[in-house]
Design an enzyme around this catalytic site. Structure first.
Site, PDB file in Angstrom:
ATOM      1  N   HIS B  46       0.851  -1.519  -0.085  1.00  0.00           N
ATOM      2  CA  HIS B  46      -0.616  -0.128   0.099  1.00  0.00           C
ATOM      3  C   HIS B  46       0.851   1.138  -0.174  1.00  0.00           C
ATOM      4  O   HIS B  46       0.519   2.342  -0.940  1.00  0.00           O
ATOM      5  CB  HIS B  46      -1.277   0.030   0.907  1.00  0.00           C
ATOM      6  CG  HIS B  46      -1.902   1.234   1.131  1.00  0.00           C
ATOM      7  ND1 HIS B  46      -3.241   1.032   0.302  1.00  0.00           N
ATOM      8  CD2 HIS B  46      -2.374   2.055   1.833  1.00  0.00           C
ATOM      9  CE1 HIS B  46      -3.852   1.960   0.333  1.00  0.00           C
ATOM     10  NE2 HIS B  46      -2.824   2.618   1.254  1.00  0.00           N
ATOM     11  N   GLU B  68      -2.706  -5.282  -4.130  1.00  0.00           N
ATOM     12  CA  GLU B  68      -3.613  -4.704  -3.066  1.00  0.00           C
ATOM     13  C   GLU B  68      -4.595  -5.685  -3.240  1.00  0.00           C
ATOM     14  O   GLU B  68      -5.356  -6.219  -1.971  1.00  0.00           O
ATOM     15  CB  GLU B  68      -4.039  -3.791  -2.749  1.00  0.00           C
ATOM     16  CG  GLU B  68      -2.263  -2.545  -2.456  1.00  0.00           C
ATOM     17  CD  GLU B  68      -3.425  -1.517  -2.209  1.00  0.00           C
ATOM     18  OE1 GLU B  68      -4.470  -1.103  -2.434  1.00  0.00           O
ATOM     19  OE2 GLU B  68      -2.204  -1.101  -1.968  1.00  0.00           O
ATOM     20  N   ASN B 424      27.214 -21.311  -4.444  1.00  0.00           N
ATOM     21  CA  ASN B 424      27.857 -22.438  -4.469  1.00  0.00           C
ATOM     22  C   ASN B 424      27.548 -23.980  -3.970  1.00  0.00           C
ATOM     23  O   ASN B 424      27.517 -25.196  -3.692  1.00  0.00           O
ATOM     24  CB  ASN B 424      29.418 -22.365  -4.240  1.00  0.00           C
ATOM     25  CG  ASN B 424      30.617 -23.569  -4.539  1.00  0.00           C
ATOM     26  OD1 ASN B 424      30.408 -23.438  -5.245  1.00  0.00           O
ATOM     27  ND2 ASN B 424      31.471 -23.825  -3.358  1.00  0.00           N
TER      28      ASN B 424
END
Lengths: 154, 689
Positions: B46, B68, B424
């Site tokens: 918002h 929203e 990794n």
């Protein structure tokens, strides 16, 4: 060429001496003029770089302008000054023999560098300004600092 | 309006909220039912929407608006937080990140949000793939009228209960008024204010949810709730509120009070509830506060409180502050010298006091520059999630010590190496779940990212419980790539062999994957860490896992250094790389194949004459009877540096020499000494050529 913007037809220049010749740089590029100070040599830096100085807490490189322009060397005197210039985000000092004045020159009276024949490579100039009986060699600070070309160490 | 001045703030806050969104979505994935998390997600989305709309970035506003809608349904429980939905939301956050970066880089590269908004709209319609999820919420259509209206009672505190009771004794009634504003309504706070005003004319407003301050700050979605004590009947209230423009729905119910508070919420009867609906399109759903939300709010409030106590400062300003403090220290040293030369006792005394102040000041400035390492860490959970999904592995990332502080300059640089190490670990370390199970391990792999202080260093570790690194395979690979010779390989110890992974061009992956195996990872990590003045090391055990350990200096800005003199020039050697200093005589120097060496406690140490390395002027005279040697280490190797004089240990402020002199070998930077002179800092690692 130079990124300096000229207001109207007039250019304000800081005039200084190297040997017997008079040179000019746009005042817009000049930050300040300093007396000679302690310079710390930087090993492995290009020969024309004299070293680094302390300018109110920041460390900046100083170049020997005469060496850069392949002019004969001369001992530093009381008149020797360091002109601090800023181009883009690089700030450096240039050692000159003396600073004489700040003057205004008409844009129209500046000859482009290719018509100039002289000792200095045309790359380092933006032109020559004619003032009554004087000639001012206008420096291309970008080229002198070497913006766009890498500084080779060693 | 000139928005450019707010640009920095917009970018910074957007990035912050995007980070929150990322974190919260991860939380949501683990706990799909959590209203607290949903509320925070909603708040962040918002805020971004509001900011971007104000700044005129309509695409961002549009996307967040659609988000929203879905988030709202998630909150109501009509849409479950299943994988499909969270994935979509993650994608939204990614797109928002791109959009924000576009704004930042002033790029007008178009980013297509249509597919995303369409997807969001579809989800909002109830059209999502119902991936299995722990909590299947009731679908929207399945909501009965009765369920829709049922709500938990508002919680009152003691005084409020008292007020309500007193009012009832006077024959007044207490009502819960539920107001819903029209979606997209502008100036919500103003509407809320008008509603409050209208209600206050009728009776006494004793409570609102959210609180009045939040209403004023527009800190609410489109609905809010007010409790009013009044003599008039519910219809009057309804009329009064509905007459205000942009009010979508009003629902007035007589309030259920205090005494019932301890009872289970759903058991509470809700008598006399009337329902008004201006356009009667969909059943009104109650948005009464649920108990869980209360807890959540207090959590969020705690967090807010913490961040509220800090100030956002431009790092450049901090840098200049540090510079100024450095200047002050230098000037103080000059005054000291004047005081001593001219024997001004009073001056010296005053300066001693000033010394204390400047030292404290310097310490404070340094502390201000310290940032918790969590700033970097908090972007990893998302990365680990995405990666492990991509590789079909299950990984649990455990982060510890995120509050450990590091200098801002280090923080900025440390992210990339950590990304490499984590990638990794996930790619090479952690095995596929089936493989793990076969080994009798938990099918869910575990990676620990740990930061902690250790003396003047910060240690960051990336630990996994994967398959470990096989030294023999490493040797084999290194041989294949001609990085080492067979003879070297034969006499190499296991721990040494494992360090081969840090060699440039090294990779054990047979196939290059999207994730790693290009052989650019580990040596890049090592170089980066070393450029920060740190070290990286690895420990591993086959089938138990590997541990990469990074050791970093606390700060890059101020370090301890040994000042030395060579031919009247002063150089600083970082103390971190110094083992010891010794005095020798020229006879102690031997040569091996014309390389000068000395024997130190049985160890052969090569000698570097600093004056030679630095091309010192030939004119200077060296003292030949006694030589000062600084023993330094560069990773595994050691070397002795011959200098003319040792000046002493000192704290130095590292200054950059600017672009023009960047990359000059042997010199790592410059510093300013007490007398204002510039001294260069040696890059010890580059000394031995």
């Amino acid at each position: 060429m130079s990124e300096v913007t000229y207001s109207g037809n007039e250019v304000q220049l800081v005039v200084f001496k190297l040997g017997r010749e008079e040179y000019g740089v746009s005042i817009l590029q000049v930050q300040e003029i300093k007396r000679m100070t302690d310079i710390t040599r930087v090993p492995h830096s290009p020969e024309y770089i004299k070293g680094v100085i302390n300018l109110r807490g920041s460390v900046l490189p100083v170049i020997d302008l005469k060496k850069r322009l392949n002019l004969p060397p001369m001992d530093y005197t009381d008149d020797t000054r360091i002109i601090i210039v800023k181009v883009e985000d690089i700030i450096i000092g240039m050692i000159v023999d003396a600073v004489s004045e700040v003057t205004t020159i008409d844009q129209m009276s500046i000859e482009p560098p290719q018509t100039v024949v002289g000792g200095i490579a045309a790359d380092y100039l933006t032109g020559v300004g004619k003032m009554e009986d004087r000639l001012l060699i206008l420096l291309n600070v970008e080229a002198i600092i070497g913006i766009g070309q890498e500084v080779k160490a060693g | 309006m000139d928005i450019s001045q707010y640009m920095g703030m917009f970018l910074e806050e957007s990035r912050e909220h995007l980070q929150t969104l990322n974190n919260c979505l991860l939380d949501l994935e683990n706990d799909p039912g959590s209203l607290a998390v949903l509320d925070e997600i909603f708040r962040s989305a918002h805020t971004i929407k509001g900011m971007s709309a104000t700044m005129g970035f309509t695409t961002i506003a549009e996307l967040t608006h659609e988000m929203e809608n879905v988030l709202d349904l998630l909150r109501k429980g009509t849409v479950p937080a299943n994988d499909d939905v969270t994935d979509t939301l993650f994608k939204c956050v990614d797109t928002l990140e791109q959009l924000v970066e576009n704004v930042a880089s002033n790029s007008d590269k178009p980013i297509e949000i249509k597919p995303l908004t369409a997807k969001l709209a579809a989800i909002a319609r109830g059209d999502f793939s119902a991936a299995p999820n722990k909590q299947a919420a009731p679908s929207m259509t399945g909501l009965s009228e009765a369920e829709a209206v049922s709500a938990e009672p508002i919680k009152f505190d003691a005084t409020e209960i008292h007020v309500v009771k007193a009012a009832k004794q006077q024959g007044m009634e207490c009502y819960d008024v539920q107001i819903e504003l029209r979606e997209g309504c502008l100036l919500k706070s103003a509407r809320a204010y008008m509603v409050m005003n209208a209600l206050e004319e009728l009776g006494e407003v004793i409570k609102s949810i959210p609180a009045v301050e939040d209403l004023e700050r527009e800190n609410f979605d489109y609905s809010f709730q007010v409790v009013i004590v009044t003599g008039v009947d519910s219809e009057r209230i309804e009329q009064a509120v509905t007459s205000i423009s942009e009010v979508e729905k009003v629902c007035v119910a007589s309030s259920v009070i205090a005494a019932n508070q301890e009872m289970a919420p759903h058991a509470v009867a809700q008598p006399e509830r009337t329902l008004t609906n201006k356009n009667d399109k969909q059943p009104l759903k109650d948005r009464g506060e649920k108990p869980a939300v209360n807890d959540a709010n207090s959590n969020v409030a705690d967090k807010k409180l913490k961040s509220g106590q800090s100030v956002r400062v431009d790092i450049d300003k901090l840098d200049s502050l540090l510079n100024l403090v450095g200047e002050l220290v230098i000037n103080k040293t000059r005054l000291e010298q004047i005081g001593i030369t001219h024997r001004l006792a009073e001056l010296v005394e005053t300066i001693e006091q000033m010394d204390r102040v400047t030292t404290d000041l310097q310490a404070v400035v340094m502390k201000v520059r310290m940032v918790p390492v969590g700033q970097v860490f908090n972007r990893f959970p998302r990365m680990v999630r995405d990666l492990s999904r991509e590789l079909n592995k299950e990984v649990n990332l455990i982060i510890q010590g995120e509050e450990t502080e590091l200098d801002r300059t280090v923080i900025d640089e440390i992210g990339d190496p950590l990304v490499h190490l984590l990638r990794n670990s996930i790619d090479h370390g952690i095995e596929q779940p089936a493989e793990r199970q076969a080994k009798g391990k938990n099918p869910i792999g575990e990676i620990r990212l740990i930061a902690r202080h250790e003396g003047n260093n910060v240690i960051i570790m990336v630990e996994d419980d994967g398959k470990g690194i096989n030294a023999d395979i490493i040797k084999q690979k290194a041989l294949e790539k001609n990085l080492i010779t067979q003879a070297e390989a034969d006499k190499m110890e296991q721990s040494e062999a494992i360090r081969l992974v840090f060699l440039p061009g090294f990779s054990t992956a047979d196939a290059v994957t999207d994730v790693s195996g290009r052989g650019v990872g580990m040596d890049a990590v090592k170089t980066k860490i070393e450029s920060l003045g740190g070290m990286v090391d690895v420990e591993t055990k086959i089938n138990e896992g590997s541990k990469f350990k990074i050791r970093l200096p606390l700060t890059l800005a101020i370090i301890q250094a040994l000042l030395v003199k060579v031919c009247d020039e002063i150089y600083a050697i970082p103390l971190g790389s110094i083992d010891s200093t010794i005095n020798i005589t020229p006879e102690n120097i031997k040569t091996i194949q014309s390389q000068e060496v000395i024997l130190l406690r049985g160890q052969i140490i090569p000698i570097v004459r600093l004056s030679k390395v630095l091309n010192s002027p030939d004119t200077c005279v060296h003292n030949q009877d006694e030589l000062f040697v600084v023993i330094v280490h560069m990773g595994e190797n050691r070397a002795g540096i011959i200098v003319d004089t040792l000046i002493g240990q000192q704290e130095i402020v590292i200054k950059s020499m600017g672009k023009l002199l960047a990359g000059i070998k042997v010199i790592a930077g410059a510093t300013i000494l007490g007398n204002g002179q510039v001294a260069l800092i040696l890059d010890v690692g580059a000394l031995k050529q």
